[in-house]
Design an enzyme around this catalytic site. Sequence first.
Site, PDB file in Angstrom:
ATOM      1  N   ASP A  38      39.887  46.429  88.348  1.00 44.24           N
ATOM      2  CA  ASP A  38      38.525  46.944  88.748  1.00 44.24           C
ATOM      3  C   ASP A  38      37.354  46.311  88.200  1.00 44.24           C
ATOM      4  O   ASP A  38      36.234  46.155  88.603  1.00 44.24           O
ATOM      5  CB  ASP A  38      38.122  48.322  88.754  1.00 44.24           C
ATOM      6  N   TYR A  71      36.352  39.376  80.154  1.00 47.56           N
ATOM      7  CA  TYR A  71      37.705  40.027  80.877  1.00 47.56           C
ATOM      8  C   TYR A  71      37.889  40.022  82.327  1.00 47.56           C
ATOM      9  O   TYR A  71      38.677  39.386  82.856  1.00 47.56           O
ATOM     10  CB  TYR A  71      37.960  41.418  80.388  1.00 47.56           C
ATOM     11  N   ASP A 124      55.132  31.072  77.527  1.00 47.98           N
ATOM     12  CA  ASP A 124      54.102  30.903  76.850  1.00 47.98           C
ATOM     13  C   ASP A 124      52.713  30.975  77.863  1.00 47.98           C
ATOM     14  O   ASP A 124      52.646  30.206  78.570  1.00 47.98           O
ATOM     15  CB  ASP A 124      53.895  29.802  75.890  1.00 47.98           C
ATOM     16  N   LEU A 125      51.986  32.133  77.911  1.00 43.82           N
ATOM     17  CA  LEU A 125      51.043  32.342  78.920  1.00 43.82           C
ATOM     18  C   LEU A 125      49.963  31.796  78.655  1.00 43.82           C
ATOM     19  O   LEU A 125      48.966  31.346  79.585  1.00 43.82           O
ATOM     20  CB  LEU A 125      50.674  33.965  78.890  1.00 43.82           C
ATOM     21  N   GLY A 149      54.913  45.295  78.247  1.00 45.79           N
ATOM     22  CA  GLY A 149      53.499  45.922  78.628  1.00 45.79           C
ATOM     23  C   GLY A 149      53.907  47.196  79.525  1.00 45.79           C
ATOM     24  O   GLY A 149      55.110  47.524  79.739  1.00 45.79           O
ATOM     25  N   GLN A 150      52.749  48.186  79.547  1.00 44.75           N
ATOM     26  CA  GLN A 150      52.977  49.155  80.401  1.00 44.75           C
ATOM     27  C   GLN A 150      53.568  49.065  81.631  1.00 44.75           C
ATOM     28  O   GLN A 150      54.643  49.801  82.120  1.00 44.75           O
ATOM     29  CB  GLN A 150      51.796  49.960  80.677  1.00 44.75           C
ATOM     30  N   LYS A 178      39.907  37.610  84.938  1.00 36.74           N
ATOM     31  CA  LYS A 178      40.795  38.090  86.073  1.00 36.74           C
ATOM     32  C   LYS A 178      40.508  37.643  87.216  1.00 36.74           C
ATOM     33  O   LYS A 178      41.004  37.331  88.250  1.00 36.74           O
ATOM     34  CB  LYS A 178      40.760  39.562  85.783  1.00 36.74           C
TER      35      LYS A 178
END
Length: 282
Positions: free
Chosen positions: A98, A121, A32-33, A10-11, A125
Site C-alpha cells: 500500500d 520504501y 543474492d537479492l 520472512g512472514q 516497491k
Amino acid sequence: MTVLVFGQTGQVATELARIAPQARFLSRADADLTDPAACAAQVAESGAQAVINAAAYTAVDKAENDETIAMAVNAHAPGAMARACAQRGIPFVHISTDYVFDGSGTRPWHPGDPTAPLGVYGRSKLAGEETIRAANGPHVILRTSWVVSAHGANFVKTMLRLSETRDALTVVADQVGGPTPAAAIAQAVWAVSGRLCTDGPSGTYHFSGAPDVSWADFAREIFAQAGRRVRVTDISTREYPTPARRPANSRLDCTGLEHDYAIARPDWRAGLADILKELGIK
C-alpha cells in the site's frame, strides 16, 4: 506444479512453506537479492513452472538512508526475475504494498489509482512493479498491507511484548488500513500462481484483511483477544514521528481479486486468533 519461491524466513515465505512444502525456497544465501543477474540465473536454472517473489527489503525507516540497497532488492531484483520468467513464458507472482500510494483521502485505493509514494520504501516497491509490468510476461502483482503473523517482526508481536511490562500505551489512531495475516497472503499467492499457469489473468490486485481499522483499535483487539489489560490512548501521527512517512489511508479495494480469482478479503480478527493460538496465548 514446480514452483520456485524467492524468500525463506520472512512472514509470507514461512507460511508458504507450511502449505506448499513441495516448492523450492531460496534463502538470501541461495539468491543474492542485490545481484539481479544471480536472481535471473536462479529462475533460468530452476526448471520451475511458476515463480513467487516473497522476498523484500521491508525496513521502512532504514530505507530512508539505504536507498541503493532498497532499490536493488525491491526493484532491480524483481525486474530481473520477471524478465527471466517472461523469456520462458512462466508466471511470476510478486508481493507489493500500500506504500505505493500517498495515503490521502478516505476511500479504498483501487489498483489503477495514481501512485505517489511518500518515501524510499514505497518508491522502491513501485519501481519494482514497473519493471515487472515492462517484462510483459504473465504476472500478478499483489499489493497488501499491515502484514502480521506469529513469526518475524510485526505489530501484533510488538504489542504483546510491550504489554508484558506496561499497562498503558499510546497508539496512532489516524492511520487506517487492513491488517493482513501472512497465512492468508500465502494462500492467495499460491492460488494465484496455480491459476496463472492455466487461465488466470495478469494484472495488479489488492489484498488486505477486513474490516479496515486504525492502529489504535487494532491494538485494542489484540489485547482483548490476548486477555491483556492494557489501556490504549489514541494519538496522532504527528505525535509519533518516524524517519519515513506512513500513509494515513491504507484502505485497499480488493474487489478485483475476488472477481478474477474468487479470493475474498480475510477476516483479520480470525487470523489474529490463530496467531495468538500459535504463540501459546489462547
